[in-house]
Motif scaffolding. Structure first.
Motif, PDB file in Angstrom:
ATOM      1  N   ILE A  32     -10.864   7.498  49.410  1.00  0.00           N
ATOM      2  CA  ILE A  32     -11.622   6.268  49.631  1.00  0.00           C
ATOM      3  C   ILE A  32     -11.586   5.945  51.129  1.00  0.00           C
ATOM      4  O   ILE A  32     -10.512   5.873  51.736  1.00  0.00           O
ATOM      5  CB  ILE A  32     -11.023   5.090  48.847  1.00  0.00           C
ATOM      6  N   LEU A  64      -7.729   8.271  44.095  1.00  0.00           N
ATOM      7  CA  LEU A  64      -8.405   7.169  43.414  1.00  0.00           C
ATOM      8  C   LEU A  64      -8.057   7.189  41.934  1.00  0.00           C
ATOM      9  O   LEU A  64      -8.214   8.203  41.253  1.00  0.00           O
ATOM     10  CB  LEU A  64      -9.918   7.300  43.604  1.00  0.00           C
ATOM     11  N   VAL A  77     -16.672   7.235  48.877  1.00  0.00           N
ATOM     12  CA  VAL A  77     -15.755   7.981  48.021  1.00  0.00           C
ATOM     13  C   VAL A  77     -16.149   9.454  48.087  1.00  0.00           C
ATOM     14  O   VAL A  77     -17.319   9.808  47.872  1.00  0.00           O
ATOM     15  CB  VAL A  77     -15.811   7.480  46.558  1.00  0.00           C
TER      16      VAL A  77
END
Length: 264
Positions: A212, A228, A248
């Motif tokens: 991220i 994540l 992401v």
């Protein structure tokens, strides 16, 4: 001789036996009393100088008119020579130039939602100036009345010399709809609530090893987190209000780019 007023002079001449006299005069004309106005202006303004007391004038700017307009950048002296057809005299005057105040304005936030409450305009210096712009009343900006778009907010400050300067800041009002949808077609990542005070929930499917990255409007990475989870809290409360991109990626491949707004 250098008389200050008209004066008669008598000369007696002789040849050794006889003599005689002759009277002559030196007529002294008065010098014109030349006047010139002075001025005090702010940097960037034009001053008007007016001469008087004579019938013709020549300024050190080469102007030959009674009135001249000058725009000096610093305090400057000006000299005018006035004549009456016979005699001339000079007068020096000055234009005092006051610098403009240094004004800065860095409004925060610069991006808000149309449904947001009114924003208090601040962060302008020196204090004591005034704000203006669409739907601005005093130091309050109302995004719901302004509607969506980009609005210029101006801060004007006037100092003790009556010199003014201004600075401006754009505020973007967004509809803030659809921010939890992905730019890509992969609906595997979503973020909510959006806008938020900085605490977001980021929901992911099968991206446990993803990276991220939070990127500000200058393109700088201001937050980074690995691994994540399927449903985790993204704590960005320490960041300033504004618009950010949450990127992401996994194995160097971008999975999603979500736009978020932090609004405290």
């Amino acid at each position: 001789v250098t008389p200050t007023v008209t004066t008669n002079y008598t000369v007696t001449g002789g040849n050794g036996i006889c003599s005689n006299t002759k009277t002559t005069s030196v007529n002294v004309n008065s010098l014109p009393i030349v006047t010139a106005t002075s001025a005090t202006i702010c940097a960037g303004q034009t001053a008007t100088l007016t001469a008087g007391g004579a019938t013709s004038y020549t300024w050190n700017t080469s102007a030959t008119t009674t009135v001249i307009a000058v725009t000096p950048t610093v305090t400057t002296n000006y000299t005018v020579t006035g004549g009456n057809g016979i005699c001339s005299n000079t007068k020096t005057t000055s234009v005092n130039v006051n610098a403009l105040p240094v004004v800065s304005y860095a409004q925060n936030p610069t991006m808000v939602c149309v449904a947001s409450t009114s924003i208090t305009l601040s962060a302008a210096t020196p204090t004591g100036g005034g704000y203006s712009g669409t739907t601005v009343t005093g130091n309050i900006f109302d995004p719901s009345t302004a509607g969506t778009g980009t609005f210029v907010i101006t801060y004007l400050y006037t100092d003790g010399n009556s010199c003014s300067n201004s600075a401006f800041q754009n505020i973007i009002v967004s509809s803030c709809t659809g921010f939890d949808q992905l730019v890509s077609n992969d609906q595997s990542v979503s973020i909510y609530p959006n806008p938020s005070n900085g605490l977001f929930t980021i929901k992911s499917k099968d991206n446990n090893n993803a990276l991220i990255e939070v990127i500000n409007m200058l393109g700088q990475i201001v937050y980074q987190e690995k691994n994540l989870n399927e449903n985790q809290t993204l704590d960005l409360y320490h960041l300033q209000n504004g618009l950010y991109t949450v990127k992401v990626s996994e194995n160097g491949k971008t999975i999603s780019n979500n736009k978020i707004i932090i609004q405290k």
